[in-house]
Design a protein around this motif. Structure first.
Motif, PDB file in Angstrom:
ATOM      1  N   ARG A 296       0.844  -1.206   0.000  1.00 58.66           N
ATOM      2  CA  ARG A 296       0.000   0.000   0.000  1.00 58.66           C
ATOM      3  C   ARG A 296       0.879   1.256   0.000  1.00 58.66           C
ATOM      4  O   ARG A 296       0.579   2.232  -0.670  1.00 58.66           O
ATOM      5  N   ALA A 299       2.244   1.620  -3.503  1.00 57.32           N
ATOM      6  CA  ALA A 299       1.208   2.082  -4.451  1.00 57.32           C
ATOM      7  C   ALA A 299       0.899   3.561  -4.228  1.00 57.32           C
ATOM      8  O   ALA A 299       0.724   4.320  -5.191  1.00 57.32           O
ATOM      9  N   ALA A 332      -7.034  -0.091  -4.875  1.00 59.11           N
ATOM     10  CA  ALA A 332      -5.947   0.833  -5.233  1.00 59.11           C
ATOM     11  C   ALA A 332      -6.412   1.880  -6.245  1.00 59.11           C
ATOM     12  O   ALA A 332      -6.801   1.537  -7.366  1.00 59.11           O
TER      13      ALA A 332
END
Ligand code: KDG
Ligand code: MG
Length: 402
Positions: A296, A299, A332
């Motif tokens: 995460r 990203a 995402a």
């Protein structure tokens, strides 16, 4: 919600997988994938001997603190074995959190950003006519994105192309295979392959290709330039990425989009590639790059630089990784595409799962957690079988990048 058990399960339903199962004092459990192809037992030992004992008694809800504890507390940071072990713990803890809150993982992350996850499948042939047949089958199944790999005339073995007519599996049981490689023959052949695909199927589907680290930077630049008329979605791993600055040279010569990162373990492996916008897609995956908590972070950093995600998803990451990755992808904001290679039938039986596939799009399902379980009794019927990835040599015998 204290951790009372942490067990490592190694099983080989068609291929080897390592799974971590964490159990709490409330009887809730979560599982995480810890498979590192060809080095499975190194991660199993790292978990069993060094990580599991330190988990007992910890609060399973302190996911971030446990991540930091395992990363900083080991003193020896990063590396595929360490980060795969941390990822397995992390994904198992997110699974537990989902189960105790009754929520699917994607809701815990912030909810769905899209209706479904575009996946790409593999169309592979020993020659161009066979690759075109496989491509046609994928179009028929509704795939919107298709990776094409093909045998190269007069090159004995090519990455991604199976020896027989079965499913491609990179690892070989009991032995390290030696493949032979010629960049010259490959570079001359590949534009003809894409030309044939576009001539037959047009430009409606996204076309992807994996170079698998085989070229030098200037050769990669030449490839990118020569295939521009066929508008690839991406060319993957055109050159090894330890030297991230090498990608500047490729960028100076071509607008073919670049995807890199399936062998990355941490944000530091991709920092320069992302911040200098030297790539378009980051392929780091949950299992090898520290789980949900770390991927995460990667990203989010990538999103600042308009780099999108394209998670690695071969059959050597277990169905547990696939399930968790689909939750990640659904959330995402800068998702690009997800690889979906499929699994041997036996693996799908050992790992019951909530995900679904429909016309090239996948959804992780709405079961609490990541929605993938393990049938331990069935797993025990498939004992670990040593298997190794091949190596590649140039035609004169020089060891090359496989
Ligand atoms: O274990 C190695 C494989 O995961 C890798 O060769 C697969 O390159 C790959 C891909 O893009 O799926
Ligand atoms: Mg690849």
């Amino acid at each position: 919600m204290k951790i009372v058990r942490a067990d490592v399960i190694v099983t080989c339903p068609g291929r080897n997988f390592v799974t971590l199962k964490i159990v709490t004092d409330e009887g809730v459990y979560g599982i995480g994938d810890a498979t590192l192809n060809g080095r499975e037992l190194a991660v199993a030992s790292y978990l069993k001997d060094h990580v599991c004992p330190t988990l007992i008694g910890r609060d399973a809800g302190c996911i971030e603190d446990i991540w930091q504890y395992l990363y900083k507390g080991a003193y020896w940071r990063r590396g595929p074995v360490t980060m795969t072990a941390i990822a397995a713990v992390d994904v198992a803890l997110w699974d537990i959190l989902g189960k105790v809150t009754g929520m699917p993982l994607y809701r815990l992350l912030g909810g769905a950003s899209r209706d479904g996850v575009m996946v790409y499948g593999h169309a592979t042939g020993h020659d161009i006519p066979e690759a075109l047949d496989r491509y046609a089958e994928h179009v028929e199944m509704g795939y919107k994105a298709i990776r094409v790999q093909c045998g190269v005339p007069n090159v004995r073995s090519v990455y991604g192309v199976p020896k027989d007519n079965g499913m491609y599996e990179p690892a070989t049981k009991g032995t390290v295979e030696e493949h032979s490689w010629s960049s010259e023959k490959y570079l001359d052949f590949v534009p003809k392959l894409f030309e044939a695909v576009r001539a037959k199927f047009g430009f409606d589907t996204h076309l992807l290709h994996d170079v698998h680290h085989r070229l030098t930077p200037i050769e990669a630049a030449r490839l990118g330039k020569s295939v521009e008329p066929y508008r690839l979605f991406w060319m993957e791993d055109p050159t090894p990425a330890e030297n991230q600055a090498a990608f500047r040279l490729i960028r100076e010569h071509t607008v073919t989009p670049i995807a890199v990162g399936e062998v990355f373990n941490s944000i530091w492996d991709c920092k320069q590639l992302i911040e200098e916008q030297l790539i378009d897609y980051i392929r780091a995956t949950l299992t090898h790059a520290g789980g949900i908590t770390h991927l995460r972070r990667i990203a989010d950093f990538a999103s600042l630089c308009q780099v999108r995600t394209g998670c690695h998803g071969p059959s050597d990451l277990s169905p547990v990784c696939m399930g968790a990755a689909l939750h990640f992808d659904l959330w995402a904001p800068n998702f690009g595409v997800q690889e979906y290679m499929g699994f041997p039938e036996a693996a799908l039986e050992v790992f019951p799962h909530a995900w679904r596939f429909e016309r090239g799009m996948m959804h992780p399902g709405d079961a609490p957690g990541h929605g993938v379980d393990i049938d331990e009794a069935l797993a025990a019927r498939y004992p670990y079988t040593p298997a190794y990835l091949p190596v590649a040599r140039l035609e004169d015998g020089t060891l090359w990048n496989w």
